[in-house]
Design a protein around this motif. Sequence first.
Motif, PDB file in Angstrom:
ATOM      1  N   UNK B 130       0.827  -1.216   0.000  1.00  0.00           N
ATOM      2  CA  UNK B 130       0.000   0.000   0.000  1.00  0.00           C
ATOM      3  C   UNK B 130       0.858   1.261   0.000  1.00  0.00           C
ATOM      4  N   UNK B 131       1.934   1.272   0.787  1.00  0.00           N
ATOM      5  CA  UNK B 131       2.829   2.433   0.812  1.00  0.00           C
ATOM      6  C   UNK B 131       3.500   2.606  -0.549  1.00  0.00           C
ATOM      7  N   UNK B 133       2.290   1.827  -3.393  1.00  0.00           N
ATOM      8  CA  UNK B 133       1.314   2.384  -4.329  1.00  0.00           C
ATOM      9  C   UNK B 133       1.189   3.901  -4.153  1.00  0.00           C
ATOM     10  N   UNK B 134       1.216   4.368  -2.889  1.00  0.00           N
ATOM     11  CA  UNK B 134       1.138   5.820  -2.647  1.00  0.00           C
ATOM     12  C   UNK B 134       2.359   6.518  -3.242  1.00  0.00           C
ATOM     13  N   UNK B 135       3.542   5.978  -2.963  1.00  0.00           N
ATOM     14  CA  UNK B 135       4.761   6.608  -3.481  1.00  0.00           C
ATOM     15  C   UNK B 135       4.784   6.579  -5.009  1.00  0.00           C
ATOM     16  N   UNK B 137       2.154   6.811  -6.899  1.00  0.00           N
ATOM     17  CA  UNK B 137       1.255   7.900  -7.316  1.00  0.00           C
ATOM     18  C   UNK B 137       1.993   9.241  -7.247  1.00  0.00           C
ATOM     19  N   UNK B 138       2.653   9.468  -6.099  1.00  0.00           N
ATOM     20  CA  UNK B 138       3.354  10.740  -5.902  1.00  0.00           C
ATOM     21  C   UNK B 138       4.415  10.947  -6.977  1.00  0.00           C
ATOM     22  N   UNK B 139       5.097   9.842  -7.314  1.00  0.00           N
ATOM     23  CA  UNK B 139       6.207   9.956  -8.260  1.00  0.00           C
ATOM     24  C   UNK B 139       5.726  10.153  -9.695  1.00  0.00           C
ATOM     25  N   UNK B 145      12.380  12.446  -9.449  1.00  0.00           N
ATOM     26  CA  UNK B 145      12.504  11.204  -8.672  1.00  0.00           C
ATOM     27  C   UNK B 145      13.907  10.638  -8.874  1.00  0.00           C
ATOM     28  N   UNK B 149      14.794   6.703  -4.786  1.00  0.00           N
ATOM     29  CA  UNK B 149      13.343   6.791  -4.568  1.00  0.00           C
ATOM     30  C   UNK B 149      12.582   5.800  -5.445  1.00  0.00           C
ATOM     31  N   UNK B 152      12.903   2.508  -3.845  1.00  0.00           N
ATOM     32  CA  UNK B 152      12.014   2.408  -2.673  1.00  0.00           C
ATOM     33  C   UNK B 152      10.588   2.066  -3.099  1.00  0.00           C
ATOM     34  N   UNK B 153      10.109   2.738  -4.153  1.00  0.00           N
ATOM     35  CA  UNK B 153       8.758   2.444  -4.651  1.00  0.00           C
ATOM     36  C   UNK B 153       8.628   0.958  -4.977  1.00  0.00           C
ATOM     37  N   UNK B 156       8.808  -1.484  -1.980  1.00  0.00           N
ATOM     38  CA  UNK B 156       7.556  -1.530  -1.228  1.00  0.00           C
ATOM     39  C   UNK B 156       6.432  -2.150  -2.053  1.00  0.00           C
TER      40      UNK B 156
END
Lengths: 272, 272
Positions: B130-131, B133-135, B137-139, B145, B149, B152-153, B156
Motif C-alpha cells: 500500500x505504501x 502504491x502511494x509513493x 502515485x506521488x512519483x 525522482x 526513490x 524504494x517504490x 515496497x
Amino acid sequence: MAFSPKILYEPMRHSLLARGKRVCPILCIAACELVGGNESTAMPAACAVEMIHTMSLIHDDLPCMDNDDMRRGKPSNHKVYGENVALLAGDALIAFAFEHIASATNGVPPDKIVRVITELAKASGPEGVSAGQVLDIISTGASDISLGELELIHVLKSTKLIEASLVIGAILGGGSDEDVEQLKKFGKCMGLLYQVVDDILDITQSSEELGKTAGKDVMTGKTTYPKLMGLEKSREFAEELNTEAKEHLSHFDPEKAAPLISLVNFCVYRHK
Amino acid sequence: MAFSPKILYEPMRHSLLARGKRVCPILCIAACELVGGNESTAMPAACAVEMIHTMSLIHDDLPCMDNDDMRRGKPSNHKVYGENVALLAGDALIAFAFEHIASATNGVPPDKIVRVITELAKASGPEGVSAGQVLDIISTGASDISLGELELIHVLKSTKLIEASLVIGAILGGGSDEDVEQLKKFGKCMGLLYQVVDDILDITQSSEELGKTAGKDVMTGKTTYPKLMGLEKSREFAEELNTEAKEHLSHFDPEKAAPLISLVNFCVYRHK
C-alpha cells in the motif's frame, strides 16, 4: 507528505484516531475481562477490530460508495488526502490489523492467536463487512427489500464484526467454548439492536437531538426496520432483542457481566 | 448478482483466476520445497500471496488510481462490476488471504503460522504494497525522482511481497534462519529484476503481447528505470540483478535450487 515508507501513517491515523464510539474494541476488552482475562491481553486485538471498522468507514465514504464529506466530526479521509490515498490507507489498515494481532499479542498460546485471526478475517472479508457493503449498495433505492434481506445486510455489514469482537476477546481471555458461544449470540442481538434503534431514532428525533440530519433514511429511500414493520413493531423488536441479549449474559456472573449490560442499555436508551 | 452473502466471490474470482504469471505463489512453493517441505504445506499461503497481489492490481486499476481498462487480458474488475464492487472485492481478498492461511494451513506448528501471517501482513500493509502504491502515485508526473526513490517504490510495491512469498515458503517448509535469510536476499534481487524487466517491456512490447496497455509509463509520465538510466543501462542492471540473485541461491543444493533458477531466467527472458 514526505517521500517515506511511513507515508500512510498520517492518513491512517486521521480516521483511526478520530472520535468514534469504539463499540467494537470496548466489546472485545469487556468480553476478555468477563471470562477472566486482562485488558492488556485483548488490547492488540481490540485495536485491530477498530482498524477494520475504520477501514470500512474510509472506503464507505469514497465517492464511488456513499460519497460522504464528513466522518467522526472531521472531513472524511479522501477529502483530506485524495481518493487514491484514502483507498490505500483503508487497505493498509486491513493488513495492519492482522499484523498487529499476530505481532503484538502477548501471553496467549499461538493456536489461539491463529483462531482469533481466523475469526477477524471471517468477519471482515468476503462473507463479512465487504459483502454487507455490496448488499447495502444493491438495496439502496430498491423498493422490494424483504425483512430477511435487510437483516442479512446488517448481519454482514456490522453484526459479524461485533460478534467477532466479543468472540476474539473471549478466546484471548481464556473463555470456554460455551462462553464464546453465548457471547456470539449476545453479539448478534446487540448488533441488530443497535441498527433497529438507529433506524427508529432517524424518524423520531429532531436533527438537533441527533446532532446529524434527521429523516435522512426516508429522504434517501433507504430500507429500514420502521419502513418494513412500522414504528411500533420496530420498538417491540428492539425490546425483544434487548431481552434476548441479556438472556445470553445470564450464563455469566452478573457482577462481571455488568459492563456489557450497561452497553446494551446504552444502545437501547440512547437518544442520538 | 443474486442477493447473497457470497456476492463477492464472482468478482473476486474474475481477477484472481484470470491468467496471471503466479510468480509469488510459485516462489512460495519453490522455497518450501527447496528447504525440504511439501507443496501442500505451502499451498494455502501460496494462494494467499496471490490474493494480496491480485487485490493490489484491482485497486491499482481503479479510476482514482491508474484507471486501467484491461488486466491479465480481460476487462479490469471495475469495468465489469463497477468501481464500488471492485473496491470491495479487493478488500475482501486481503481479509480472505489471512483467513485462508490461518484456517487452511495443515501440519505446521501454530507459532510458525503466526510468523507467516506477520510476514505477509508486513509486506501488504502500511510499509508494504500500500505504501509503495502511494509513493508510485506521488512519483507519477514528478520530474525529480531519484534512483533511490524509484527503488524504494518498487521495494515496497512489489519486492517485499516477493521476499515475503519466499520467506513464508521457507518458514512453512521448516527452513533454517540462514535459509530464510538467503531466500529473502534472493527475493529482493528477484523483485527488482522483475520490475526493471517490466519497465523495459512497457516500452519495447505491444499491448497485445503484454495483455495490458503498453507504453502507458511514458504516456503517464511515470518514472521508470529506462527513463532514469536509459534502455541499455537498464538491461545491464537487469543482468547484474540476475547474477546476484543466482549467487544467493548458491547456498542451496543446486539440483533443488533449479526451479528457482528457472524462474529467474523466466523473469529476465519473458516477453510479457
